[in-house]
Design an enzyme around this catalytic site. Structure first.
Site, PDB file in Angstrom:
ATOM      1  N   CYS A   2       6.847  -4.330  16.472  1.00 12.95           N
ATOM      2  CA  CYS A   2       7.288  -5.589  17.100  1.00 12.95           C
ATOM      3  C   CYS A   2       6.117  -6.549  17.348  1.00 12.95           C
ATOM      4  O   CYS A   2       4.986  -6.124  17.558  1.00 12.95           O
ATOM      5  CB  CYS A   2       7.930  -5.306  18.437  1.00 12.95           C
ATOM      6  SG  CYS A   2       9.221  -4.073  18.372  1.00 12.95           S
ATOM      7  N   ARG A  27       3.315  -6.964  10.420  1.00 15.59           N
ATOM      8  CA  ARG A  27       3.389  -5.755  11.239  1.00 15.59           C
ATOM      9  C   ARG A  27       4.652  -4.945  10.940  1.00 15.59           C
ATOM     10  O   ARG A  27       4.747  -3.784  11.331  1.00 15.59           O
ATOM     11  CB  ARG A  27       3.379  -6.139  12.723  1.00 15.59           C
ATOM     12  CG  ARG A  27       2.075  -6.786  13.158  1.00 15.59           C
ATOM     13  CD  ARG A  27       2.225  -7.433  14.504  1.00 15.59           C
ATOM     14  NE  ARG A  27       2.508  -6.469  15.551  1.00 15.59           N
ATOM     15  CZ  ARG A  27       1.596  -5.944  16.363  1.00 15.59           C
ATOM     16  NH1 ARG A  27       0.348  -6.289  16.245  1.00 15.59           N
ATOM     17  NH2 ARG A  27       1.941  -5.087  17.290  1.00 15.59           N
ATOM     18  N   TRP A  74      11.126  -4.384  15.644  1.00 13.47           N
ATOM     19  CA  TRP A  74      11.221  -3.216  14.745  1.00 13.47           C
ATOM     20  C   TRP A  74      12.061  -2.209  15.517  1.00 13.47           C
ATOM     21  O   TRP A  74      11.641  -1.696  16.557  1.00 13.47           O
ATOM     22  CB  TRP A  74       9.823  -2.685  14.473  1.00 13.47           C
ATOM     23  CG  TRP A  74       9.745  -1.578  13.459  1.00 13.47           C
ATOM     24  CD1 TRP A  74       9.704  -1.717  12.099  1.00 13.47           C
ATOM     25  CD2 TRP A  74       9.666  -0.174  13.723  1.00 13.47           C
ATOM     26  NE1 TRP A  74       9.606  -0.484  11.514  1.00 13.47           N
ATOM     27  CE2 TRP A  74       9.581   0.481  12.481  1.00 13.47           C
ATOM     28  CE3 TRP A  74       9.659   0.590  14.876  1.00 13.47           C
ATOM     29  CZ2 TRP A  74       9.481   1.857  12.358  1.00 13.47           C
ATOM     30  CZ3 TRP A  74       9.573   1.966  14.762  1.00 13.47           C
ATOM     31  CH2 TRP A  74       9.476   2.590  13.506  1.00 13.47           C
ATOM     32  N   ASN A 100       7.641  -5.314  23.544  1.00 10.53           N
ATOM     33  CA  ASN A 100       7.161  -4.338  22.554  1.00 10.53           C
ATOM     34  C   ASN A 100       6.972  -3.017  23.278  1.00 10.53           C
ATOM     35  O   ASN A 100       6.441  -3.018  24.395  1.00 10.53           O
ATOM     36  CB  ASN A 100       5.796  -4.743  21.985  1.00 10.53           C
ATOM     37  CG  ASN A 100       5.873  -5.940  21.086  1.00 10.53           C
ATOM     38  OD1 ASN A 100       6.944  -6.480  20.849  1.00 10.53           O
ATOM     39  ND2 ASN A 100       4.718  -6.378  20.594  1.00 10.53           N
ATOM     40  N   GLY A 101       7.340  -1.918  22.654  1.00  6.25           N
ATOM     41  CA  GLY A 101       7.146  -0.621  23.296  1.00  6.25           C
ATOM     42  C   GLY A 101       8.475   0.071  23.523  1.00  6.25           C
ATOM     43  O   GLY A 101       9.505  -0.332  22.978  1.00  6.25           O
ATOM     44  N   GLU A 483      -3.754  10.716  -0.227  1.00  2.00           N
ATOM     45  CA  GLU A 483      -3.717   9.267   0.009  1.00  2.00           C
ATOM     46  C   GLU A 483      -3.029   8.545  -1.154  1.00  2.00           C
ATOM     47  O   GLU A 483      -2.240   7.617  -0.941  1.00  2.00           O
ATOM     48  CB  GLU A 483      -5.155   8.752   0.221  1.00  2.00           C
ATOM     49  CG  GLU A 483      -5.312   7.254   0.390  1.00  2.00           C
ATOM     50  CD  GLU A 483      -4.551   6.656   1.568  1.00  2.00           C
ATOM     51  OE1 GLU A 483      -4.005   7.396   2.392  1.00  2.00           O
ATOM     52  OE2 GLU A 483      -4.481   5.412   1.641  1.00  2.00           O
ATOM     53  N   LYS A 487       0.293   6.263  -0.729  1.00  2.00           N
ATOM     54  CA  LYS A 487       0.362   4.852  -1.138  1.00  2.00           C
ATOM     55  C   LYS A 487       1.598   4.615  -1.998  1.00  2.00           C
ATOM     56  O   LYS A 487       2.326   3.645  -1.808  1.00  2.00           O
ATOM     57  CB  LYS A 487      -0.884   4.427  -1.942  1.00  2.00           C
ATOM     58  CG  LYS A 487      -2.151   4.169  -1.196  1.00  2.00           C
ATOM     59  CD  LYS A 487      -2.154   2.984  -0.282  1.00  2.00           C
ATOM     60  CE  LYS A 487      -1.614   3.292   1.067  1.00  2.00           C
ATOM     61  NZ  LYS A 487      -2.476   3.891   2.061  1.00  2.00           N
ATOM     62  N   GLU A 490       4.878   4.854   0.077  1.00  2.00           N
ATOM     63  CA  GLU A 490       5.057   3.757   1.028  1.00  2.00           C
ATOM     64  C   GLU A 490       5.599   2.495   0.391  1.00  2.00           C
ATOM     65  O   GLU A 490       6.460   1.839   0.956  1.00  2.00           O
ATOM     66  CB  GLU A 490       3.698   3.388   1.655  1.00  2.00           C
ATOM     67  CG  GLU A 490       3.230   4.301   2.722  1.00  2.00           C
ATOM     68  CD  GLU A 490       2.006   3.733   3.413  1.00  2.00           C
ATOM     69  OE1 GLU A 490       0.969   3.553   2.749  1.00  2.00           O
ATOM     70  OE2 GLU A 490       2.088   3.452   4.616  1.00  2.00           O
ATOM     71  N   HIS A 506       1.034  27.693  -6.966  1.00  2.00           N
ATOM     72  CA  HIS A 506       1.729  28.449  -5.911  1.00  2.00           C
ATOM     73  C   HIS A 506       3.063  27.807  -5.542  1.00  2.00           C
ATOM     74  O   HIS A 506       3.597  28.075  -4.479  1.00  2.00           O
ATOM     75  CB  HIS A 506       0.824  28.581  -4.679  1.00  2.00           C
ATOM     76  CG  HIS A 506      -0.439  29.314  -4.969  1.00  2.00           C
ATOM     77  ND1 HIS A 506      -0.489  30.684  -5.153  1.00  2.00           N
ATOM     78  CD2 HIS A 506      -1.707  28.865  -5.166  1.00  2.00           C
ATOM     79  CE1 HIS A 506      -1.732  31.044  -5.419  1.00  2.00           C
ATOM     80  NE2 HIS A 506      -2.491  29.953  -5.441  1.00  2.00           N
ATOM     81  N   LYS A 605       2.993  -2.015  10.452  1.00  3.81           N
ATOM     82  CA  LYS A 605       1.541  -1.971  10.286  1.00  3.81           C
ATOM     83  C   LYS A 605       0.883  -1.182  11.408  1.00  3.81           C
ATOM     84  O   LYS A 605      -0.052  -0.433  11.195  1.00  3.81           O
ATOM     85  CB  LYS A 605       0.989  -3.405  10.254  1.00  3.81           C
ATOM     86  CG  LYS A 605      -0.504  -3.483  10.028  1.00  3.81           C
ATOM     87  CD  LYS A 605      -0.880  -2.994   8.645  1.00  3.81           C
ATOM     88  CE  LYS A 605      -2.375  -2.907   8.437  1.00  3.81           C
ATOM     89  NZ  LYS A 605      -2.692  -2.050   7.270  1.00  3.81           N
TER      90      LYS A 605
HETATM   91  O1  M6R Z   1      -3.808   1.753  12.526  1.00  3.27           O
HETATM   92  P1  M6R Z   1      -3.942   3.201  12.193  1.00  3.27           P
HETATM   93  O2  M6R Z   1      -5.020   3.477  11.235  1.00  3.27           O
HETATM   94  O3  M6R Z   1      -4.048   4.073  13.417  1.00  3.27           O
HETATM   95  O4  M6R Z   1      -2.573   3.583  11.494  1.00  3.27           O
HETATM   96  C1  M6R Z   1      -2.263   4.895  11.138  1.00  3.27           C
HETATM   97  C2  M6R Z   1      -1.102   4.945  10.181  1.00  3.27           C
HETATM   98  O5  M6R Z   1       0.043   4.421  10.785  1.00  3.27           O
HETATM   99  C3  M6R Z   1      -1.390   4.166   8.898  1.00  3.27           C
HETATM  100  O6  M6R Z   1      -2.541   4.618   8.265  1.00  3.27           O
HETATM  101  C4  M6R Z   1      -0.196   4.262   7.930  1.00  3.27           C
HETATM  102  O7  M6R Z   1      -0.076   5.566   7.442  1.00  3.27           O
HETATM  103  C5  M6R Z   1      -0.401   3.234   6.810  1.00  3.27           C
HETATM  104  N1  M6R Z   1       0.828   2.558   6.551  1.00  3.27           N
HETATM  105  C6  M6R Z   1      -0.912   3.840   5.573  1.00  3.27           C
HETATM  106  O8  M6R Z   1      -0.930   2.955   4.492  1.00  3.27           O
END
Ligand code: M6R
Length: 610
Positions: A2, A27, A74, A100-101, A483, A487, A490, A506, A605
């Protein structure tokens, strides 16, 4: 997650709120709304979907409001729809607020307010705050005090902004666990959950801390604790520029951020390497280096991509410092009563510095007396401020939801910390100098990889319709496999998994057939021969092999269907290079599928809820 923006002054709040909300779109959100006071009358407009839709509904010239608040939501409690979107109001509609929260005790508050006759229209946790404040206003208490009294009954996290039409010359803002910043203008004030929403108007800001509430007027503001103690706040000058948060000619923020990695890595390194001493200087943790170098145990704690950076950090610490090192998901760490000794070093990695789980893990570790170091990108963020000390990665604002340049900057800083600590321990001057020398070449090597992006785009075209992907790597490149898979998941919504290459046999090998693309991260290092064996195992099962291979590997073409070349470097720095083609591959696959790479579905974000 949010976003909050607010304005009070002599200008019209409407374009400021809309512009601010657009700046916060990155965000992640699913509905948007504004609340305005027009001739002291409350107007609330909100909708499911985008800020551009809200902009159409509000119109550019319809309302002139000297005070207003705007929100991107959000969804947590209740589906994304117009009713659940913020602002939420009290029953009479003269008070409206954005939040927010998460309010953890909202159910019991809701039941108790319903018993008092309050009717709820939404499924949100937020609506209880509006009615709770209203219940104090009814007792002839002024808004500022009514908010403080209401907050003393609330459990959970909040960044809040509240307007009451009977006290039209102020916005009340409050923070607990969800960032909020006040922007200071000329006879006007702003609020936002993120400084990027304020940058076009002011660089003078005041960060609210947890438990603080502020009464903000056009001419000034007054901050107090929830318990009514006065607080003197310090004004901070933001160094971020508008150019840094624009797309700079690229189609998407994500591509811009991938492409600017030579500079962002350079910025992470700037002024920190001392070639003649074969070491690194990191102002923020200089006095802690001996503790780090000699600690009994190190623990990296983080989420998502930052957690992957922590895994690479584990390899670095164990190789060069010979310190037993663990890597923990922050969400697990905080709830399992972790065993923490005063001799431990706990490192919290977070791009945003606001991730709720990482922040809570930090608070728990501090409570138990460990040395807590923050590795953050966002300057002045909660994790940066709560840590005992730390290092900024200086990647610059990362707007794309999928983290790219922050990851390589995190790896850079982890390697710098390792080098600086290792030189306080067993590393020789000659070895330190060799690492510094390699470090200085990294930005150019990243440029070389980026210059091959056309080739990666062609590979993306071939595999854009795949439904599964496997990513395999060993040693330092195992976290890179994770990673790469993250990516792709996501932003392209393709199912992908990362594994240590040897683990493939395995279980995951059962998935391999001619429809399965398998990405091998196979630079020439000590595990190269083993990786080649793994590649052959996949080949024997007709899997499609995409290899990330060293520039001087002249046999790899025999085994792999597609090869992306990377320059050589030392093992510790290799992940900074090997991850780049994987970022590009995920990016081009998602673009070719016609997806919104900057704001992928369901993701935020900065994850400021548990
Ligand atoms: O802001 P942060 O690095 O603490 O965020 C952690 C994760 O939420 C963040 O890395 C998330 O996995 C990303 N969308 C990865 O691309």
């Amino acid at each position: 997650m949010c976003g909050i923006v607010g304005y009070i002054g002599s200008k019209n709040a409407v374009p400021i709120l809309i512009e601010g909300l657009k700046r916060l779109e990155y965000r992640g959100y699913d509905s948007a709304g504004v609340g305005l006071l027009v001739d002291q009358k409350p107007i609330v407009i909100k909708n499911k979907g985008k800020v551009s839709e809200l902009e159409k509904r509000v119109g550019t010239n319809v309302y002139t409001a000297p005070v207003g608040i705007g929100h991107t939501r959000w969804a947590t409690h209740g589906e994304p729809n117009e009713t659940n979107a913020h602002p939420h109001t009290n029953t009479t509609g003269d008070l409206f607020l954005i939040h927010n929260g998460i309010i953890e005790n909202f159910q019991s508050l809701r039941t108790s307010l319903q018993k008092q006759g309050y009717k709820f229209v939404s499924e949100t946790d937020t609506e209880v705050i509006a009615h709770l404040i209203d219940s104090f206003l009814k007792k002839d208490i002024d808004l500022f005090k009514a908010v403080r009294l209401a907050l003393s009954e609330i459990e959970g996290t909040y960044g809040l902004a509240i307007i009451y039409s009977k006290e039209p010359d102020r916005i009340i803002a409050a923070r607990k666990g969800s960032p909020l910043v006040i922007g200071i203008g000329d006879h006007e004030h702003y609020i936002a959950s993120d400084v990027s929403a304020l940058l076009a108007y002011t660089k003078q800001v005041v960060y609210l801390e947890d438990g603080e509430v502020a009464e903000i007027r056009a001419e000034g503001f007054l901050a107090k604790t929830i318990l009514d103690e006065d607080i003197i706040k310090e004004v901070t000058e933001i160094s971020m520029t508008m150019e840094e948060i624009d797309k700079g000619g690229y189609e998407t923020f994500m591509l811009k951020e991938i492409m600017e990695q030579p500079e962002s890595i350079q910025n992470s390194l700037r002024g920190r390497l001392i070639p003649e001493e074969g070491t690194a200087k990191l102002g923020g943790i200089e006095s802690e280096l001996v503790h780090i170098a000699r600690c009994k145990r190190a623990v990296f704690t983080a989420c998502g991509t930052s957690w992957h950076a922590g895994l690479v950090g584990e390899y670095m610490f164990e190789q060069f410092l010979r310190i037993p090192t663990e890597v923990e998901y922050a969400s697990e760490f905080r709830y399992r009563n972790p065993i923490i000794q005063p001799e431990d070093t706990i490192l919290f990695i977070s791009q945003s510095g606001e991730t709720a789980d990482t922040l809570a893990a930090l608070k728990e570790a501090k409570r138990k007396g460990a040395l807590c170091l923050g590795i953050c990108n966002v300057v002045g963020s909660s994790i940066a401020r709560e840590s005992d000390s730390g290092v900024y990665i200086h990647a610059g604002p990362e707007i794309g939801v999928a983290s790219t340049k922050a990851f390589t900057a995190q790896l850079t800083v982890l390697a710098l910390i390792t080098l600086a600590a290792a030189r306080k321990r067993d590393m020789s001057l000659a070895d330190g100098k060799a690492i510094v020398e390699e470090f200085l070449k990294i930005p150019e090597k990243v440029k070389t990889i980026l210059s091959q992006r056309k080739q990666v785009e062609e590979i993306a075209e071939i595999f854009k319709d795949a439904t599964n992907f496997l990513y395999l790597g060993r040693g330092y490149n195992f976290p890179v496999a994770l990673e790469g898979a993250l990516k792709l998941k996501e932003i392209s919504y393709i199912h992908a998994e990362g594994y240590p290459a040897a683990e493939m046999k395995h279980g995951p090998i059962a998935l391999v057939d001619e429809n399965m693309p398998v990405v091998f991260i196979a630079p020439k290092d000590s595990t190269y021969d083993k990786i080649i064996s793994n590649i052959q195992e996949v080949r024997a099962r007709r899997g499609n092999i995409i290899a990330i291979a060293s520039e001087d590997d002249d046999v790899i073409e025999k085994y792999a269907n597609y090869v992306i070349r990377i320059p050589n470097t030392i093992r510790m720095l290799m992940p900074i290079l090997t991850v780049i083609p994987l970022q590009l591959l995920a990016y081009y696959i998602a673009v070719k599928k016609g997806l919104n790479v900057d704001q992928p579905r369901n993701l935020a974000k900065s994850v400021t809820v548990e």
